[in-house]
Design a protein around this motif. Structure first.
Motif, short mmCIF file in Angstrom:
data_model
loop_
_atom_site.label_atom_id
_atom_site.label_comp_id
_atom_site.label_asym_id
_atom_site.label_seq_id
_atom_site.Cartn_x
_atom_site.Cartn_y
_atom_site.Cartn_z
N SER A 118 -27.28 38.95 7.35
CA SER A 118 -26.77 38.89 8.74
C SER A 118 -26.09 40.36 8.78
N ARG A 119 -25.01 40.60 7.82
CA ARG A 119 -24.21 41.67 7.97
C ARG A 119 -23.49 41.92 9.24
N SER A 120 -23.14 40.91 10.01
CA SER A 120 -22.60 40.93 11.08
C SER A 120 -22.25 39.32 11.53
N ILE A 121 -21.24 39.17 12.33
CA ILE A 121 -20.79 38.18 12.70
C ILE A 121 -20.29 37.93 14.25
N SER A 122 -20.99 37.18 15.26
CA SER A 122 -20.45 36.99 16.48
C SER A 122 -19.56 35.93 16.99
N LEU A 123 -18.57 36.00 17.25
CA LEU A 123 -17.80 34.63 17.72
C LEU A 123 -17.45 34.88 19.25
N LYS A 124 -17.38 33.61 19.81
CA LYS A 124 -16.93 33.45 21.36
C LYS A 124 -16.04 32.50 21.36
N ILE A 125 -14.86 32.66 21.80
CA ILE A 125 -13.60 31.96 21.80
C ILE A 125 -13.75 31.71 23.46
N SER A 126 -14.11 30.38 23.75
CA SER A 126 -14.33 29.97 24.96
C SER A 126 -13.26 28.78 25.31
N PRO A 127 -13.38 28.18 26.52
CA PRO A 127 -12.33 27.37 26.75
C PRO A 127 -12.87 25.87 26.18
N GLU A 128 -14.14 25.93 26.00
CA GLU A 128 -14.70 24.62 24.99
C GLU A 128 -14.46 24.63 23.73
N ASN A 129 -13.95 25.82 23.05
CA ASN A 129 -13.75 25.72 21.55
C ASN A 129 -12.52 26.32 21.39
N ALA A 130 -11.62 26.76 22.13
CA ALA A 130 -10.33 27.59 21.72
C ALA A 130 -9.43 26.96 20.88
N GLU A 131 -9.29 25.38 20.84
CA GLU A 131 -8.53 24.76 20.04
C GLU A 131 -8.77 24.88 18.63
N ILE B 29 -13.34 36.45 5.61
CA ILE B 29 -12.45 37.77 4.99
C ILE B 29 -13.08 37.87 3.71
N THR B 30 -13.62 36.98 2.94
CA THR B 30 -14.25 37.20 1.57
C THR B 30 -15.85 37.62 1.59
N GLU B 31 -16.37 37.63 2.75
CA GLU B 31 -17.65 38.07 2.74
C GLU B 31 -17.81 39.53 2.92
N ARG B 32 -17.92 40.32 1.44
CA ARG B 32 -18.14 41.56 1.57
C ARG B 32 -19.04 42.22 2.05
N GLU B 33 -20.33 41.52 2.62
CA GLU B 33 -21.31 42.30 3.00
C GLU B 33 -21.25 42.48 4.53
N LEU B 34 -20.41 41.52 5.00
CA LEU B 34 -20.31 41.62 6.64
C LEU B 34 -19.71 42.94 7.05
N GLN B 35 -20.40 43.73 7.89
CA GLN B 35 -19.80 44.95 8.47
C GLN B 35 -19.11 45.04 9.73
N LEU B 36 -19.62 44.34 10.54
CA LEU B 36 -19.17 43.96 11.93
C LEU B 36 -18.86 42.57 12.41
N MET B 37 -17.67 42.45 13.06
CA MET B 37 -17.58 41.25 13.83
C MET B 37 -17.08 41.38 15.10
N SER B 38 -17.81 40.69 15.84
CA SER B 38 -17.76 40.85 17.51
C SER B 38 -17.18 39.61 17.84
N VAL B 39 -15.94 39.60 18.60
CA VAL B 39 -15.33 38.64 19.30
C VAL B 39 -15.40 38.86 20.86
N GLU B 40 -16.04 37.76 21.44
CA GLU B 40 -15.74 37.63 22.79
C GLU B 40 -14.72 36.58 23.23
N ILE B 41 -13.50 37.11 23.95
CA ILE B 41 -12.37 36.26 24.14
C ILE B 41 -12.65 35.58 25.69
N GLU B 42 -12.55 34.61 25.86
CA GLU B 42 -12.63 34.11 27.20
C GLU B 42 -11.52 33.06 27.39
N ALA B 43 -10.83 32.61 26.33
CA ALA B 43 -9.81 31.63 26.42
C ALA B 43 -9.05 31.93 24.89
#
Length: 580
Positions: A24-37, A53-67
């Motif tokens: 993958s080399r990247s990770i996309s997270l969405k923090i929404s009202p459904e999963n915020a807790e 944090i321990t995955e050395r190969e990941l270069q990019l984290m994308s976070v969409e903050i809705e909640a």
């Protein structure tokens, strides 16, 4: 034998997890009202971020903050996890903010690049609290909340006896929200206007001391400016970009294209398959190598289990005794998120922890709130860690009763006490305390308060006279509590595990969690129990209390506890923390 047979399956979990990360080399997270807790304290989202944090190969984290998860400490922990992830060289953190509040911006400000949508605005407003006061309403209904407190800052009772806060309560609330706001703005300035960036503005880069003075002055100016911006209320994205608070304006599709462009390929973020293999790997570690127990204590402190999440001494004491006898468990972490509750239950749990400490170290870590009875429990541990914006302290006692005699009189119901001895109506819900009874009850509460001070003084190694200056029911943020010696450090579970490892030398820690959840039929049992009681002779004699309990089943915790057990003192924080 079984673990040997299953080892190949569990060992493959790490292989597949690593392979997914490399691919993958990247990770996309969405923090929404459904999963915020899930991203709250002890949530699966926080543990997921720990693994990333321990995955050395990941270069990019994308976070969409809705909640955001509820609670200041949970939001701080989420921000710190993102900061730890991006602190590894070669990593970049993108945030698309769609939660237009100061808290949302505070969490997102840690990003390398922060965007918002063109049509949005950010409500740049101060941190505040709006407690409710029901004194006038209860007086109008003919109900008297006859509540007494031990501690001049112990404010819970005044919500039901007054129409405005006392000067002491107003002072502590003002200092509390002031501390929270200062922390938020300072962290925003540190994230968005880094010292390394300021070096480019410095007139003399060869003088470190001069540079530090210049940056300190620059930081103070920025803090003052951010405070002044709160007068505007809502800031447009154009104003935010001009102030340097965001990096640009992008629609969601444009943001997703920006992410794909950055990794120079179609973004294939880690999926639920990664989370699945991570869960298998974690399960294996807990099954085969667990030597530390993390006991999660959430909710009010009570003696018997409730229909909602609670810290019931009847549930917890047997578990603590089993842990004490289990030689495979080398240490314990007590994770506390509680406004307090029953003084008796708090003391029982604290005593069990004191006995447990004789055989193995016990570290407390505080969540969003760990005050009054919650702090009472923590004070018995070897060390305490709190997040910077944890609400804690409130070393004080409150108790009393509700008097319904006047309200009942308005509808034609009257009562007269016929007794063979004095004070037969001491705890009666039909009439308030007499002046003499109130003084006697206050003395009863102050004996509990003295016990509270003794437990904290003994656990924290603070003389009672010195402790009194920060007690009296006063609340503090975790940062303030650290300065006053009420906690040993500012941090969360990571810092608590580190402190525990120093006490268990030569042992690699592998924690396992114990969570106390309400029984699914507990509420049904409570209702059936009340019905059964009302049909008995005892129930006929106490039918007024039963009726009152049913009417106030959904009332605030203090009132319910006072009605059910007026003879038991309470170590409980006011309910204004829900308004923060």
């Amino acid at each position: 034998m079984l673990s040997t047979l299953l080892y190949p399956f569990f060992a493959s979990a790490r292989y597949w997890r690593r392979r997914l990360a490399i691919k993958s080399r990247s990770i996309s997270l969405k923090i929404s009202p459904e999963n915020a807790e899930r991203f709250g304290l002890e949530g699966s989202g926080q543990k997921f971020l720990d693994s990333l944090i321990t995955e050395r190969e990941l270069q990019l984290m994308s976070v969409e903050i809705e909640a955001l998860p509820s609670g200041w400490a949970a939001q701080q922990a989420l921000r710190q996890k993102l900061e730890r992830w991006k602190s590894v060289p070669g990593r970049t953190l993108f945030v698309h903010l769609r939660f237009p509040s100061l808290r949302g911006y505070w969490v997102g400000s840690i990003a390398d690049s922060l965007w918002m949508e063109p049509c949005s605005s950010l409500f740049w407003v101060g941190v505040g609290v709006s407690p409710f006061f029901y004194g006038a309403l209860l007086e109008r209904l003919g109900v008297q909340a006859d509540l007494v407190a031990a501690g001049s800052f112990k404010s819970f009772g005044e919500s039901y006896t007054r129409s405005a806060p006392t000067q002491e309560n107003r002072l502590q609330l003002k200092e509390l929200v002031g501390s929270l706001q200062s922390q938020v703005l300072e962290q925003i300035v540190d994230a968005r206007f880094k010292e390394i960036d300021f070096k480019q503005l410095s007139t003399d880069q060869n003088e470190d001391s001069q540079h530090k003075r210049e940056f300190s002055s620059f930081k103070q100016q920025k803090l003052a400016h951010l405070n002044s911006l709160m007068k505007k209320g809502a800031l447009s994205v154009e104003e935010l970009e001009e102030e340097g608070l965001i990096d640009g304006v992008l629609y969601r599709d444009q943001y997703e294209q920006e992410v794909r462009t950055f990794v120079n390929r179609d973004s294939k973020p880690l999926t639920q398959r990664y989370d699945f293999w991570l869960g298998i790997e974690r399960l294996w570690k807990q099954w085969t190598r667990s030597n530390v127990v993390v006991i999660s204590l959430k909710g009010p402190v009570v003696e018997q289990p409730q229909s909602k999440s609670s810290i019931a001494s009847a549930q917890i004491l047997p578990v603590l005794r089993r842990i004490e006898k289990d030689s495979s468990i080398k240490g314990v972490i007590v994770s506390i998120d509680s406004p307090g509750g029953s003084a008796i239950a708090s003391d029982q749990i604290a005593r069990a922890i004191q006995i447990l400490r004789r055989k193995k170290p016990v570290i407390a870590v505080m969540g969003n709130v760990a005050a009054s009875g919650g702090y009472y429990i923590a004070a018995s541990c070897d060390a305490i860690y709190a997040h910077a914006n944890t609400v804690t302290g409130s070393i004080g006692v409150v108790g009393g009763k509700l008097s319904l005699g006047q309200a009942l009189g308005r509808i034609g119901v009257h009562s007269e006490v016929i007794s063979a001895g004095n004070n037969a109506d001491f705890l009666s819900p039909l009439r308030p305390f007499s002046d003499k009874q109130r003084e006697q009850f206050r003395g009863f509460l102050y004996r509990t308060y003295d016990r509270f001070l003794h437990v904290v003084s003994s656990g924290r190694k603070i003389p009672v006279a010195q402790l009194e200056k920060v007690a009296q029911g006063r609340v503090w943020t975790g940062e303030q509590a650290y300065k006053h010696g009420l906690v040993d450090g500012v941090g969360g579970l990571k810092e608590a595990l580190k402190a525990l490892s120093q006490r268990i030398k030569g042992t690699k820690l592998a924690p396992v969690w114990i969570d106390f959840k309400p029984h699914p039929f507990e509420r049904v049992r409570n209702v059936l129990g009340s019905v059964g009681m009302s049909s008995s002779r005892e129930g006929i004699r106490s039918s007024d209390n039963i009726l009152l309990r049913e009417l106030l089943r959904e009332a605030p915790l203090l009132i319910r506890l006072v009605v059910e057990n007026p003879q038991k003192p309470l170590l409980l924080l006011s309910d204004w923390e829900d308004c923060l």
